[in-house]
Design an enzyme around this catalytic site. Structure first.
Site: not given
Length: 239
Positions: A97, A171
């Site tokens: 990830q 993010y």
């Protein structure tokens, strides 16, 4: 059909349908180097159909939290190779990830101690835990990471069975919510508890004067409130 029924996702054949979701472990060494703890942690869980790793920063700018692993140097790639080799030796599959924390970061948590980067200078609310304790999240810089910093990740991808891009929490890549980095009406009361972005202006970021601000003039206020608009011109008399 049960959870033990094999399934094919894309070109990946899975022995069953139990997948390990990404969970931050904060077990890496200084500088984001995967450690032997990372190797053993993922090896122990190789019986899952596929493992999705914890959030892994693709650049120095991408690190937001303490002791999260990176994948942007030769040392990082070598560390992750130990992890993927251990999982594959047990017959498992593993995906990485990629997580660029963007504005949700603090300079104390990065190797270079730079200001966090984001598409715009929107300061996130809340604090970031650092080695010296909780710190207020700073106003990020507007410059996104350069493409050359991210290309170093591509050579490491070949050791994994796939990858996932983290797209949430404010993010750098945020699929929905305040991803647009604008001063919208997002509040903490949303279904996902999205943070309310704060847009600092140039005046807000400038040093503030320590001298007291003089009160408004009473006379000026009185004039402004008592002055009436001029009367319309008189109508012309009919012939």
């Amino acid at each position: 059909m049960t959870v033990w029924t094999p399934v094919t996702i894309g070109g990946m054949k899975l022995a069953h349908r139990l997948v390990m979701a990404p969970m931050s472990r904060d077990r890496s060494l200084a500088g984001g180097l995967p450690s032997e703890l990372n190797v053993e942690y993922y090896r122990q869980r190789a019986s899952m159909a596929v493992i999705i790793t914890e959030g892994t920063q693709p650049s120095e700018d991408g690190q937001g939290y303490l002791l999260t692993p990176g994948i942007h140097t030769d040392a990082h790639i070598a560390g992750w190779r130990k992890v993927t080799d251990a999982v594959h030796a047990e017959g498992g599959r593993i995906m990485v990830q990629l997580m660029h924390a963007g504005r949700v970061a603090h300079p104390d948590n990065t190797p270079h101690h730079h200001t966090p980067v984001a598409p715009s200078t929107v300061q996130p609310k809340g604090v970031m835990f650092t080695a010296t304790g909780p710190q207020e999240r700073p106003v990020p810089g507007p410059s996104p990471p350069t493409r050359s910093r991210l290309w170093t990740t591509s050579s490491a991808m070949r050791r994994f069975d796939g990858d996932e891009i983290h797209g949430g929490n404010g993010y750098l890549v945020h699929i929905q919510g305040p991803t647009r980095n604008s001063c919208s009406t997002y509040t903490d009361s949303g279904p996902r508890h999205w943070p309310t972005p704060t847009c600092p202006t140039a005046s807000a970021r400038a040093p503030r004067s320590t001298s007291p601000t003089p009160p408004p003039s009473t006379a000026a206020t009185t004039v402004a409130t008592t002055t009436t608009p001029p009367s319309p011109p008189p109508r012309r008399a009919e012939p």
